[in-house]
Design a protein around this motif. Sequence first.
Motif, PDB file in Angstrom:
ATOM      1  N   MET A 145     -13.778 115.836 -23.014  1.00  0.00           N
ATOM      2  CA  MET A 145     -14.358 115.098 -21.878  1.00  0.00           C
ATOM      3  C   MET A 145     -13.291 114.212 -21.224  1.00  0.00           C
ATOM      4  N   GLN A 146     -12.669 113.368 -22.094  1.00  0.00           N
ATOM      5  CA  GLN A 146     -11.667 112.438 -21.598  1.00  0.00           C
ATOM      6  C   GLN A 146     -10.500 113.209 -20.950  1.00  0.00           C
ATOM      7  N   ARG A 202     -10.623 116.219 -19.534  1.00  0.00           N
ATOM      8  CA  ARG A 202     -11.067 116.778 -18.245  1.00  0.00           C
ATOM      9  C   ARG A 202     -11.080 115.686 -17.186  1.00  0.00           C
ATOM     10  N   LEU A 203     -11.491 114.496 -17.602  1.00  0.00           N
ATOM     11  CA  LEU A 203     -11.521 113.355 -16.684  1.00  0.00           C
ATOM     12  C   LEU A 203     -10.106 113.043 -16.199  1.00  0.00           C
ATOM     13  N   ILE A 217      -8.910 115.722 -13.678  1.00  0.00           N
ATOM     14  CA  ILE A 217      -9.470 115.539 -12.334  1.00  0.00           C
ATOM     15  C   ILE A 217      -8.879 114.294 -11.676  1.00  0.00           C
ATOM     16  N   HIS A 218      -8.632 113.264 -12.497  1.00  0.00           N
ATOM     17  CA  HIS A 218      -8.013 112.057 -11.969  1.00  0.00           C
ATOM     18  C   HIS A 218      -6.629 112.392 -11.403  1.00  0.00           C
ATOM     19  N   ASP A 226      -5.783 115.217 -10.098  1.00  0.00           N
ATOM     20  CA  ASP A 226      -6.021 115.892  -8.813  1.00  0.00           C
ATOM     21  C   ASP A 226      -6.267 114.869  -7.709  1.00  0.00           C
ATOM     22  N   VAL A 227      -7.087 113.873  -8.031  1.00  0.00           N
ATOM     23  CA  VAL A 227      -7.392 112.816  -7.055  1.00  0.00           C
ATOM     24  C   VAL A 227      -6.106 112.108  -6.651  1.00  0.00           C
ATOM     25  N   LYS A 279      -3.871 114.307  -4.429  1.00  0.00           N
ATOM     26  CA  LYS A 279      -4.430 114.356  -3.073  1.00  0.00           C
ATOM     27  C   LYS A 279      -4.100 113.027  -2.355  1.00  0.00           C
ATOM     28  N   GLU A 299      -7.626 103.379  -1.529  1.00  0.00           N
ATOM     29  CA  GLU A 299      -7.001 104.704  -1.531  1.00  0.00           C
ATOM     30  C   GLU A 299      -6.460 105.000  -0.134  1.00  0.00           C
ATOM     31  N   MET A 329     -14.170 116.661  -4.665  1.00  0.00           N
ATOM     32  CA  MET A 329     -13.312 116.129  -5.737  1.00  0.00           C
ATOM     33  C   MET A 329     -13.893 114.825  -6.274  1.00  0.00           C
ATOM     34  N   ARG A 337     -17.104 115.392  -8.131  1.00  0.00           N
ATOM     35  CA  ARG A 337     -16.904 115.966  -9.473  1.00  0.00           C
ATOM     36  C   ARG A 337     -16.412 114.877 -10.415  1.00  0.00           C
ATOM     37  N   LEU A 338     -15.561 113.994  -9.885  1.00  0.00           N
ATOM     38  CA  LEU A 338     -15.035 112.887 -10.695  1.00  0.00           C
ATOM     39  C   LEU A 338     -16.186 111.980 -11.134  1.00  0.00           C
ATOM     40  N   ILE A 344     -18.333 113.661 -13.863  1.00  0.00           N
ATOM     41  CA  ILE A 344     -17.718 113.611 -15.199  1.00  0.00           C
ATOM     42  C   ILE A 344     -17.731 112.187 -15.723  1.00  0.00           C
ATOM     43  N   VAL A 356     -19.112 110.717 -19.290  1.00  0.00           N
ATOM     44  CA  VAL A 356     -18.378 109.805 -20.173  1.00  0.00           C
ATOM     45  C   VAL A 356     -19.248 108.595 -20.482  1.00  0.00           C
TER      46      VAL A 356
END
Lengths: 222, 222
Positions: free
Chosen positions: A1-2, A4-5, A8-9, A11-12, A15, A98, B1, B4-5, B8, B12
């Motif tokens: 889980m952690q 995968r998180l 994805i983080h 990826d963020v 971007k 961001e 994105m 999805r974040l 997840i 968690v």
Amino acid sequence: MQSRLLEIHQDVLSKNDQLAKGLRKRFSEAGIFVVNLLASPGAGKTALLESTITSLTQAGIKTAVLVGDLATENDAKRLARTGVPVKQIETGSICHLEAEMIARYLEGWDLDQIDILFIENVGNLVCPSSYDLGEDSRVVLLSVTEGEDKPQKYPPIFSRADLVLITKMDLAEAAEFDVTAALSSIKSVSPKANILKTSAKNGAGMDAWLAFLTKQKANKAA
Amino acid sequence: MQSRLLEIHQDVLSKNDQLAKGLRKRFSEAGIFVVNLLASPGAGKTALLESTITSLTQAGIKTAVLVGDLATENDAKRLARTGVPVKQIETGSICHLEAEMIARYLEGWDLDQIDILFIENVGNLVCPSSYDLGEDSRVVLLSVTEGEDKPQKYPPIFSRADLVLITKMDLAEAAEFDVTAALSSIKSVSPKANILKTSAKNGAGMDAWLAFLTKQKANKAA
């Protein structure tokens, strides 16, 4: 889980890096010098900006501010009194600004009318660290009331600082602030950072901070 | 994105909630009262604990501390001087403690030898808010140097506080702290929270804070 998180983080973040690259190009073309201000809640970011903007305006330098908070427009209202363009970014539950938010909130502003853009990030010594906003300079504030060891406790944010501003020097004595210990803590995580001791209240160090800004701005234009 | 974040992140959090439930059961069976201390970096969590633990030890109440920071064992070293069991949790880049960390760091401690467990969370007014650690009481610190409007700027963490401790009251005058404005800001986001004004330095309000702890502890045991 952690994991995968984390993935994805990543990826963020990548971007965000792409968007920040685009912003940096736009800022550069418009000749804007951009400062990303980072600090704990209550370290004095807004008070620093109120004083800074007033001085820069008097010197004929055009500024604008984007200010981030989870909630309230308090800081935007305070800063708007300086007369320069200010927009509040309310992030809800997000603990950092961001690049996408910066791009969105810049809309409607004539970038050619801005010399220096200040981005006052959400008060947080962790989350904003990994988010590039297209800035030229990262300035991290450390107030004398927070304790001298904060740089060592929050190394990611301090290690990426171009300048560390020690703030609220007027309270140094009352807070029994140990300047030597603080300088050593900053240097241990950020050996190359410039360091200035300031007080927006009594004006200490403000000339050096204004000189830093105008010199950096001139260097960028050159 | 981003969605999805968030999804997840929800996974968690729900896994954390499950673990926290298990912790709460263990704490209850062992008769431990657990306090989760949350605040900005430098709001005075460690200084408060140093003073609190010394007084509780003198009153025959057995305490222990788990303390979170991104880096350094500074706080654990400071707190270990009180003589009670203390462990430092270094979180690396994570801006909050999680139930899994608490479970892991409790290993090796005889829970029957602890009356009150203090968990000093990572200095952050955003991230730790959603993570249940199995605590009985959430105590959020607001130092007088941070500015009166922080509760309104960081509503999630203050709205879940059982008690808000205003800290560093000894600096209130120097920081031009407006008590009325601060109380109104706290009440606007957390109408039911208890509020105490304290100074670990000059002892102001410490009796009321100790009374809060011992009363809560007694209520739990009853």
